[in-house]
Design a protein around this motif. Structure first.
Motif, PDB file in Angstrom:
ATOM      1  N   GLY A 135       0.783  -1.229   0.000  1.00  0.00           N
ATOM      2  CA  GLY A 135       0.000   0.000   0.000  1.00  0.00           C
ATOM      3  C   GLY A 135       0.811   1.272   0.000  1.00  0.00           C
ATOM      4  O   GLY A 135       0.242   2.365  -0.121  1.00  0.00           O
ATOM      5  N   SER A 136       2.125   1.170   0.109  1.00  0.00           N
ATOM      6  CA  SER A 136       2.974   2.364   0.080  1.00  0.00           C
ATOM      7  C   SER A 136       3.410   2.659  -1.354  1.00  0.00           C
ATOM      8  O   SER A 136       3.166   1.875  -2.274  1.00  0.00           O
ATOM      9  CB  SER A 136       4.178   2.190   0.993  1.00  0.00           C
ATOM     10  N   THR A 137       4.066   3.789  -1.541  1.00  0.00           N
ATOM     11  CA  THR A 137       4.461   4.237  -2.884  1.00  0.00           C
ATOM     12  C   THR A 137       5.965   4.159  -3.033  1.00  0.00           C
ATOM     13  O   THR A 137       6.717   4.694  -2.212  1.00  0.00           O
ATOM     14  CB  THR A 137       3.985   5.672  -3.138  1.00  0.00           C
ATOM     15  N   LEU A 138       6.387   3.497  -4.098  1.00  0.00           N
ATOM     16  CA  LEU A 138       7.796   3.313  -4.423  1.00  0.00           C
ATOM     17  C   LEU A 138       8.157   4.206  -5.597  1.00  0.00           C
ATOM     18  O   LEU A 138       7.637   4.025  -6.703  1.00  0.00           O
ATOM     19  CB  LEU A 138       8.072   1.845  -4.774  1.00  0.00           C
ATOM     20  N   GLY A 139       9.017   5.186  -5.370  1.00  0.00           N
ATOM     21  CA  GLY A 139       9.509   6.029  -6.444  1.00  0.00           C
ATOM     22  C   GLY A 139      10.848   5.529  -6.939  1.00  0.00           C
ATOM     23  O   GLY A 139      11.757   5.268  -6.143  1.00  0.00           O
TER      24      GLY A 139
ATOM     25  N   GLU B 278       7.535  14.132  -3.900  1.00  0.00           N
ATOM     26  CA  GLU B 278       6.468  14.469  -2.963  1.00  0.00           C
ATOM     27  C   GLU B 278       5.601  13.264  -2.573  1.00  0.00           C
ATOM     28  O   GLU B 278       5.077  13.214  -1.456  1.00  0.00           O
ATOM     29  CB  GLU B 278       5.579  15.563  -3.574  1.00  0.00           C
ATOM     30  N   ARG B 279       5.486  12.280  -3.468  1.00  0.00           N
ATOM     31  CA  ARG B 279       4.535  11.193  -3.241  1.00  0.00           C
ATOM     32  C   ARG B 279       5.163   9.910  -2.704  1.00  0.00           C
ATOM     33  O   ARG B 279       4.460   9.040  -2.199  1.00  0.00           O
ATOM     34  CB  ARG B 279       3.793  10.873  -4.546  1.00  0.00           C
ATOM     35  N   SER B 280       6.474   9.783  -2.784  1.00  0.00           N
ATOM     36  CA  SER B 280       7.103   8.498  -2.470  1.00  0.00           C
ATOM     37  C   SER B 280       7.235   8.265  -0.970  1.00  0.00           C
ATOM     38  O   SER B 280       7.605   9.159  -0.209  1.00  0.00           O
ATOM     39  CB  SER B 280       8.496   8.424  -3.105  1.00  0.00           C
ATOM     40  N   ASP B 281       6.966   7.013  -0.569  1.00  0.00           N
ATOM     41  CA  ASP B 281       7.300   6.540   0.774  1.00  0.00           C
ATOM     42  C   ASP B 281       8.689   5.913   0.792  1.00  0.00           C
ATOM     43  O   ASP B 281       9.352   5.869   1.827  1.00  0.00           O
ATOM     44  CB  ASP B 281       6.281   5.501   1.240  1.00  0.00           C
TER      45      ASP B 281
ATOM     46  N   ARG C 240       8.278  12.039   4.178  1.00  0.00           N
ATOM     47  CA  ARG C 240       9.442  11.583   4.935  1.00  0.00           C
ATOM     48  C   ARG C 240       9.842  10.171   4.483  1.00  0.00           C
ATOM     49  O   ARG C 240       9.821   9.206   5.263  1.00  0.00           O
ATOM     50  CB  ARG C 240       9.176  11.585   6.439  1.00  0.00           C
ATOM     51  N   PRO C 241      10.254  10.020   3.239  1.00  0.00           N
ATOM     52  CA  PRO C 241      10.510   8.673   2.718  1.00  0.00           C
ATOM     53  C   PRO C 241      11.819   8.082   3.224  1.00  0.00           C
ATOM     54  O   PRO C 241      12.668   8.768   3.808  1.00  0.00           O
ATOM     55  CB  PRO C 241      10.588   8.915   1.208  1.00  0.00           C
ATOM     56  N   ILE C 242      11.975   6.803   2.974  1.00  0.00           N
ATOM     57  CA  ILE C 242      13.279   6.149   3.020  1.00  0.00           C
ATOM     58  C   ILE C 242      13.956   6.419   1.683  1.00  0.00           C
ATOM     59  O   ILE C 242      13.337   6.255   0.621  1.00  0.00           O
ATOM     60  CB  ILE C 242      13.118   4.634   3.241  1.00  0.00           C
ATOM     61  N   VAL C 243      15.214   6.831   1.699  1.00  0.00           N
ATOM     62  CA  VAL C 243      15.974   7.108   0.475  1.00  0.00           C
ATOM     63  C   VAL C 243      17.068   6.060   0.344  1.00  0.00           C
ATOM     64  O   VAL C 243      17.846   5.836   1.285  1.00  0.00           O
ATOM     65  CB  VAL C 243      16.581   8.523   0.515  1.00  0.00           C
ATOM     66  N   VAL C 244      17.122   5.416  -0.824  1.00  0.00           N
ATOM     67  CA  VAL C 244      18.072   4.336  -1.061  1.00  0.00           C
ATOM     68  C   VAL C 244      18.885   4.655  -2.307  1.00  0.00           C
ATOM     69  O   VAL C 244      18.333   5.045  -3.342  1.00  0.00           O
ATOM     70  CB  VAL C 244      17.345   2.983  -1.248  1.00  0.00           C
ATOM     71  N   ASN C 245      20.198   4.488  -2.207  1.00  0.00           N
ATOM     72  CA  ASN C 245      21.073   4.687  -3.363  1.00  0.00           C
ATOM     73  C   ASN C 245      22.006   3.497  -3.493  1.00  0.00           C
ATOM     74  O   ASN C 245      22.949   3.334  -2.722  1.00  0.00           O
ATOM     75  CB  ASN C 245      21.894   5.972  -3.226  1.00  0.00           C
ATOM     76  N   THR C 246      21.717   2.652  -4.475  1.00  0.00           N
ATOM     77  CA  THR C 246      22.606   1.531  -4.785  1.00  0.00           C
ATOM     78  C   THR C 246      23.230   1.712  -6.166  1.00  0.00           C
ATOM     79  O   THR C 246      23.648   0.742  -6.806  1.00  0.00           O
ATOM     80  CB  THR C 246      21.851   0.186  -4.736  1.00  0.00           C
ATOM     81  N   ALA C 247      23.289   2.961  -6.626  1.00  0.00           N
ATOM     82  CA  ALA C 247      23.802   3.249  -7.965  1.00  0.00           C
ATOM     83  C   ALA C 247      25.204   3.860  -7.898  1.00  0.00           C
ATOM     84  O   ALA C 247      26.206   3.139  -7.892  1.00  0.00           O
ATOM     85  CB  ALA C 247      22.830   4.159  -8.709  1.00  0.00           C
TER      86      ALA C 247
END
Length: 319
Positions: A148-152, A197-200, A227-234
């Protein structure tokens, strides 16, 4: 005519990976590690160079008259001066689609660990907090479902698509970001600012280019309303690292997980190192790509690219 092949940083593939040598006549020279000031000496006689992260810049290329081909043992080629190679007629190949399982799996390992506060709960158990609670459960840290959450997702290539597939399997709504500053990319893409703005959960899977460098900075973090979680694997240069630290410490984001840093390994005074023990921050040492299966695929593709070049049928060319 025999080719002289030199691999400058073989240790990046790990000891359990077997690299098949090309089937044609050749000389073969392998170095585990090569520093920037050792490149010229070791590459001087090479007609074919293999590199993973060793930099190949124009001043060095100017002094390699025998060089005919560069095989990059990675997908990213930002360590190679592609324009300089192009001017000299030196083709460059990379490896492709080798990480479509390993990077998405690592990405979701990080997302799940943060979304469910696994690091915090592990520490709570180790410190005796569960015993002190004197009941069957401990609810000291936030736990959120992915469903139900949003993945950007920033980056719509093979890895981004594989991450999207996993997100949908978890029941997430997936948004592919349009390129920052771009319009008119079509209905499959959501404007970059709207994704912020929309991503969790916001995860980066794009290459490092002049257009994507510093993709996320203070201005972008300020737009992250959920207030999303931010992930960088790039790549590390995609994020202004000091701004990420500020965003986490000020509560603009709920957590961050990073597998790539602008300087690797990061020095002791790097801003990320002061976050290393926070339960809402995970720093892994650029291992998202590095399952054994993926590293073997890298080695196999490098050999195949070299053989294809010598046969006059180059593949995976980036310049």
């Amino acid at each position: 005519m025999s080719e002289t092949i030199v691999f400058l940083d073989h240790e990046t593939l790990g000891p359990e990976v077997t690299m098949r040598r090309p089937s044609f006549s050749h000389g073969w020279e392998v170095h585990g590690k090569t520093t920037a000031d050792q490149v010229l000496e070791r590459a001087r006689e090479a007609s074919i160079l293999i590199v993973n992260k060793v930099p190949l810049r124009e001043p060095v290329l100017d002094q390699l008259p025998n060089l005919k081909f560069v095989a990059v043992a990675a997908t990213g080629t930002d360590n190679v001066d592609l324009a300089a190679c192009r001017r000299r007629g030196i083709p460059v190949s990379n490896v492709q689609a080798y990480a479509v399982h390993t990077v998405p799996e690592h990405t979701f390992s990080l997302i799940l660990a943060l979304r469910r506060s696994l690091m915090a709960y592990r520490e709570s158990v180790a410190s005796g907090a569960w015993q002190r609670a004197a009941q069957f459960t401990l609810l000291d840290h936030p736990i959120r479902d992915l469903h139900g959450s949003t993945l950007g997702i920033v980056g719509e290539g093979a890895i981004g698509q594989a991450v999207a597939a996993l997100g949908r399997a978890f029941g997430m709504q997936v948004l592919f970001s349009a390129h920052k500053g771009s319009t008119g990319m079509g209905p499959l893409y959501t404007p970059f600012e709207e994704v912020l703005e929309r991503s969790d959960v916001l995860t980066l899977h794009c290459p490092l280019t002049p257009q994507t460098r510093d993709l996320l900075g203070a201005a972008e973090f300020s737009r992250m309303r959920r207030r999303p979680i931010v992930v960088n694997t790039a790549r590390g240069g995609l994020i202004v690292e000091a701004d990420l630290v500020q965003a986490l410490e000020s509560g603009q984001i709920a957590g961050a997980a990073v597998d790539a840093v602008s300087v690797e390994p990061p020095p002791p005074d790097h801003p990320f190192m002061r976050l290393a023990k926070r339960p809402d921050f995970i720093l892994t040492p650029h291992v998202g790509w590095a399952s054994r299966e993926a590293r073997q695929e890298v080695a196999d593709q490098v050999t195949a690219c070299i053989e294809a070049f010598v046969a006059g049928q180059p593949r995976n060319l980036v310049t």
